[in-house]
Design a protein around this motif. Structure first.
Motif, short mmCIF file in Angstrom:
data_model
loop_
_atom_site.label_atom_id
_atom_site.label_comp_id
_atom_site.label_asym_id
_atom_site.label_seq_id
_atom_site.Cartn_x
_atom_site.Cartn_y
_atom_site.Cartn_z
N ILE A 6 0.82 -1.21 0.00
CA ILE A 6 0.00 0.00 0.00
C ILE A 6 0.85 1.26 0.00
O ILE A 6 0.56 2.22 -0.69
CB ILE A 6 -0.96 0.00 1.22
N ARG B 262 0.97 0.59 -4.07
CA ARG B 262 -0.44 0.35 -4.41
C ARG B 262 -0.64 -0.76 -5.44
O ARG B 262 -1.47 -0.66 -6.33
CB ARG B 262 -1.10 1.63 -4.86
N VAL C 104 -9.58 -5.49 2.95
CA VAL C 104 -9.64 -4.02 2.96
C VAL C 104 -8.39 -3.46 2.29
O VAL C 104 -8.47 -2.57 1.45
CB VAL C 104 -9.77 -3.48 4.40
N ASN D 254 -8.44 -3.92 -1.55
CA ASN D 254 -9.30 -2.99 -2.26
C ASN D 254 -8.88 -1.54 -2.11
O ASN D 254 -9.25 -0.71 -2.93
CB ASN D 254 -10.76 -3.19 -1.81
N ARG D 255 -8.10 -1.23 -1.09
CA ARG D 255 -7.60 0.14 -0.91
C ARG D 255 -6.49 0.46 -1.89
O ARG D 255 -6.28 1.61 -2.24
CB ARG D 255 -7.10 0.33 0.52
#
Length: 147
Positions: free
Chosen positions: A54, A77, A141, A144-145
């Motif tokens: 992320i 990401r 989570v 999908n973030r």
């Protein structure tokens, strides 16, 4: 005046090209493949290991490898999924400054999520990889973030 504008335009183009050349590029799946992979399914006789990166404060690539088989580059990401046979596996994470390993004992039909975090490594521009195993709800989570 016209020549001055042309020179300025060329300088802007050259600077933009240099900046774009410094950013990390990782091949991405098609939208359909991405949607199927984010559905988080695995065959009953296999296990899936999702590695999710992320952190977006570094353009450096970090790498993930499962059992020394397949090395995958992860930019900020992005994520990778490894489908493996159930059993003991070693996931290795590499950055420009460190290497971390995580051992997992996977079960058939189960999905595992690892957040490939980053930490400041000292110096300019380098981050070290800091992986952590997360539960399924947090993993979904994070998955999908990252989009």
């Amino acid at each position: 005046m016209k020549n001055l504008f042309s020179i300025a335009s060329l300088r802007i183009l050259a600077c933009t090209s240099l900046l774009l050349g410094c950013s990390a590029v990782v091949p991405m799946a098609s939208t359909t493949q991405d949607a199927e992979t984010r559905a988080v399914r695995v065959a009953q006789d296999k296990s899936a290991i999702y590695v999710i990166r992320i952190a977006a404060y570094s353009s450096e690539l970090h790498f993930a490898t499962v059992d020394k088989e397949e090395r995958v580059a992860l930019a900020a990401r992005t994520y990778a999924v490894f489908t493996v046979n159930p059993g003991e596996h070693t996931v290795t994470f590499d950055s420009a400054v460190n290497r971390e390993k995580l051992r997992l004992n996977t079960e058939p039909g189960k999905v595992y999520f690892i957040e490939m975090g980053s930490a400041w490594a000292g110096g300019v521009g380098h981050t070290k990889v800091a992986p952590r195993l997360v539960n399924a709800s947090e993993g979904k989570v994070l998955l999908n973030r990252g989009s």
